[in-house]
Scaffold this active site. Sequence first.
Site, PDB file in Angstrom:
ATOM      1  N   HIS A   7       0.827  -1.213   0.000  1.00 49.76           N
ATOM      2  CA  HIS A   7       0.000   0.000   0.000  1.00 49.76           C
ATOM      3  C   HIS A   7       0.866   1.270   0.000  1.00 49.76           C
ATOM      4  O   HIS A   7       1.612   1.511   0.945  1.00 49.76           O
ATOM      5  CB  HIS A   7      -0.867  -0.040   1.276  1.00 49.76           C
ATOM      6  CG  HIS A   7      -1.815   1.092   1.414  1.00 49.76           C
ATOM      7  ND1 HIS A   7      -1.792   1.962   2.489  1.00 49.76           N
ATOM      8  CD2 HIS A   7      -2.845   1.504   0.623  1.00 49.76           C
ATOM      9  CE1 HIS A   7      -2.759   2.830   2.367  1.00 49.76           C
ATOM     10  NE2 HIS A   7      -3.416   2.586   1.251  1.00 49.76           N
ATOM     11  N   ARG A   8       0.775   2.037  -1.062  1.00 49.35           N
ATOM     12  CA  ARG A   8       1.649   3.204  -1.278  1.00 49.35           C
ATOM     13  C   ARG A   8       3.112   2.747  -1.267  1.00 49.35           C
ATOM     14  O   ARG A   8       4.000   3.481  -0.832  1.00 49.35           O
ATOM     15  CB  ARG A   8       1.419   4.289  -0.215  1.00 49.35           C
ATOM     16  CG  ARG A   8      -0.054   4.663  -0.009  1.00 49.35           C
ATOM     17  CD  ARG A   8      -0.266   5.729   1.044  1.00 49.35           C
ATOM     18  NE  ARG A   8      -1.658   5.774   1.476  1.00 49.35           N
ATOM     19  CZ  ARG A   8      -2.128   6.495   2.479  1.00 49.35           C
ATOM     20  NH1 ARG A   8      -1.314   7.278   3.163  1.00 49.35           N
ATOM     21  NH2 ARG A   8      -3.404   6.458   2.816  1.00 49.35           N
ATOM     22  N   GLU A  34       0.252  -0.670  -4.605  1.00 50.26           N
ATOM     23  CA  GLU A  34      -0.903   0.218  -4.745  1.00 50.26           C
ATOM     24  C   GLU A  34      -0.351   1.634  -4.718  1.00 50.26           C
ATOM     25  O   GLU A  34       0.598   1.920  -3.985  1.00 50.26           O
ATOM     26  CB  GLU A  34      -1.870  -0.004  -3.575  1.00 50.26           C
ATOM     27  CG  GLU A  34      -3.180   0.768  -3.662  1.00 50.26           C
ATOM     28  CD  GLU A  34      -3.181   2.110  -2.961  1.00 50.26           C
ATOM     29  OE1 GLU A  34      -4.201   2.795  -3.015  1.00 50.26           O
ATOM     30  OE2 GLU A  34      -2.143   2.515  -2.359  1.00 50.26           O
ATOM     31  N   ASP A  36      -1.494   6.126  -5.540  1.00 52.70           N
ATOM     32  CA  ASP A  36      -2.576   7.104  -5.736  1.00 52.70           C
ATOM     33  C   ASP A  36      -2.158   8.125  -6.788  1.00 52.70           C
ATOM     34  O   ASP A  36      -0.999   8.569  -6.776  1.00 52.70           O
ATOM     35  CB  ASP A  36      -2.839   7.849  -4.428  1.00 52.70           C
ATOM     36  CG  ASP A  36      -3.081   6.894  -3.274  1.00 52.70           C
ATOM     37  OD1 ASP A  36      -4.179   6.338  -3.208  1.00 52.70           O
ATOM     38  OD2 ASP A  36      -2.153   6.681  -2.457  1.00 52.70           O
ATOM     39  N   HIS A  49      -0.932  10.877  -2.412  1.00 53.72           N
ATOM     40  CA  HIS A  49      -2.220  10.510  -1.805  1.00 53.72           C
ATOM     41  C   HIS A  49      -3.139  11.694  -1.527  1.00 53.72           C
ATOM     42  O   HIS A  49      -4.316  11.683  -1.892  1.00 53.72           O
ATOM     43  CB  HIS A  49      -1.970   9.740  -0.502  1.00 53.72           C
ATOM     44  CG  HIS A  49      -3.232   9.322   0.184  1.00 53.72           C
ATOM     45  ND1 HIS A  49      -3.902  10.146   1.086  1.00 53.72           N
ATOM     46  CD2 HIS A  49      -3.973   8.199   0.093  1.00 53.72           C
ATOM     47  CE1 HIS A  49      -4.987   9.527   1.518  1.00 53.72           C
ATOM     48  NE2 HIS A  49      -5.056   8.350   0.929  1.00 53.72           N
ATOM     49  N   GLU A 106      -4.932   3.952  -7.969  1.00 51.57           N
ATOM     50  CA  GLU A 106      -6.165   4.541  -7.427  1.00 51.57           C
ATOM     51  C   GLU A 106      -6.324   5.971  -7.929  1.00 51.57           C
ATOM     52  O   GLU A 106      -5.475   6.827  -7.659  1.00 51.57           O
ATOM     53  CB  GLU A 106      -6.158   4.528  -5.890  1.00 51.57           C
ATOM     54  CG  GLU A 106      -7.459   5.131  -5.367  1.00 51.57           C
ATOM     55  CD  GLU A 106      -7.515   5.325  -3.857  1.00 51.57           C
ATOM     56  OE1 GLU A 106      -6.684   4.761  -3.121  1.00 51.57           O
ATOM     57  OE2 GLU A 106      -8.417   6.076  -3.439  1.00 51.57           O
ATOM     58  N   LYS A 108      -7.416   9.386  -7.430  1.00 51.19           N
ATOM     59  CA  LYS A 108      -7.791  10.208  -6.269  1.00 51.19           C
ATOM     60  C   LYS A 108      -8.559  11.420  -6.767  1.00 51.19           C
ATOM     61  O   LYS A 108      -8.031  12.541  -6.820  1.00 51.19           O
ATOM     62  CB  LYS A 108      -6.522  10.644  -5.517  1.00 51.19           C
ATOM     63  CG  LYS A 108      -6.084   9.664  -4.451  1.00 51.19           C
ATOM     64  CD  LYS A 108      -6.981   9.709  -3.212  1.00 51.19           C
ATOM     65  CE  LYS A 108      -6.545   8.695  -2.169  1.00 51.19           C
ATOM     66  NZ  LYS A 108      -7.544   7.776  -1.692  1.00 51.19           N
ATOM     67  N   ASP A 226       0.468  -1.991   4.360  1.00 52.55           N
ATOM     68  CA  ASP A 226       1.650  -1.116   4.437  1.00 52.55           C
ATOM     69  C   ASP A 226       2.914  -1.936   4.642  1.00 52.55           C
ATOM     70  O   ASP A 226       4.015  -1.439   4.410  1.00 52.55           O
ATOM     71  CB  ASP A 226       1.524  -0.164   5.650  1.00 52.55           C
ATOM     72  CG  ASP A 226       0.385   0.824   5.522  1.00 52.55           C
ATOM     73  OD1 ASP A 226      -0.025   1.120   4.379  1.00 52.55           O
ATOM     74  OD2 ASP A 226      -0.103   1.307   6.569  1.00 52.55           O
TER      75      ASP A 226
HETATM   76  O1  G3P Z   1      -6.634   1.342  -2.226  1.00 51.16           O
HETATM   77  C1  G3P Z   1      -6.853   1.123  -0.889  1.00 51.16           C
HETATM   78  C2  G3P Z   1      -6.600   2.330  -0.053  1.00 51.16           C
HETATM   79  O2  G3P Z   1      -5.429   2.935  -0.505  1.00 51.16           O
HETATM   80  C3  G3P Z   1      -7.725   3.324  -0.078  1.00 51.16           C
HETATM   81  O3  G3P Z   1      -7.581   4.315   0.896  1.00 51.16           O
HETATM   82  O4  G3P Z   1      -6.953   6.532   1.716  1.00 51.16           O
HETATM   83  O5  G3P Z   1      -5.259   4.746   1.669  1.00 51.16           O
HETATM   84  O6  G3P Z   1      -6.030   5.773  -0.441  1.00 51.16           O
HETATM   85  P1  G3P Z   1      -6.408   5.374   0.953  1.00 51.16           P
HETATM   86 CA    CA Z   2      -4.889   4.555  -2.028  1.00 50.15          CA
END
Ligand code: G3P
Ligand code: CA
Length: 241
Positions: A7-8, A34, A36, A49, A106, A108, A226
């Site tokens: 994640h990120r 993942e 953004d 993000h 993703e 945003k 993460d």
């Molecule tokens: O893609 C899952 C998650 O990243 C969504 O929430 O706020 O971390 O972008 P956020």
């Molecule tokens: Ca995200």
Amino acid sequence: MTQIFAHRGYSASFAENTMGSFIAAEKAGADGIELDVQLSKDGEVVVIHDEKVDRTTSGNGFVKDFLFKDIRKLNANKKGIRKEPIPALEEVLEWLKTNKLICNIEFKNGLIPYEGMEDKVVNLVQKYNLSNRIIFSSFNHYSIVYSYRIAPEIQTAPLFIESIYMPWVYSQSIRAKGIHPRHSTLPDEIIKTTMENGIAVRPYTVNKDAHMRRFFQIDCTAIITDDPVKALNLRKLYQKG
Ligand code: G3P
Ligand code: CA
């Protein structure tokens, strides 16, 4: 086997949404990353993000108000020793050509409706011939439906914070091949039924041992975490082969 998406990037140990974080995830052995995306003032797709640069970089202000050449001067690794710029999506895609990772992009655009962002991202993904390794997600479901219309070959997955009724029916109705629910949103039975109906389930953000164990034990499609290193260790423990 449950896939592990960083994640990120490997954001538990590296600055989120930076090349350093993505490269560390790949080195750790994650199956995917993942990230953004948003648009700079001059329309470059950048990986960040928040709508503002304040939390994650040395600068202040909205992403949409920076020219790309100026946003690149900011340091996205404030707590680290080495300066890292905000990546352009193109830079990440170029790097993805050197490995086999899956990449969940993703959009945003829940707060700021970046015009033309989906088209720009689709063009870049097609330019690098990465359509079969990309999953588009968003809390803005209109956005992923639009991306499906212009590029049906690229998978989509709506993001959810709250539970919805029969998510597999909803996903099929918008031609999404997966769903990305908040990890606490759906009970095991609904996750299993969703997968039985051919819809991938990739909960976010799964960081606690017990939560990881839960998704490994039900053989969930993927988790978004993460900490890919912790997830890889626990996966070895709870899933064989
Ligand atoms: O893609 C899952 C998650 O990243 C969504 O929430 O706020 O971390 O972008 P956020
Ligand atoms: Ca995200």
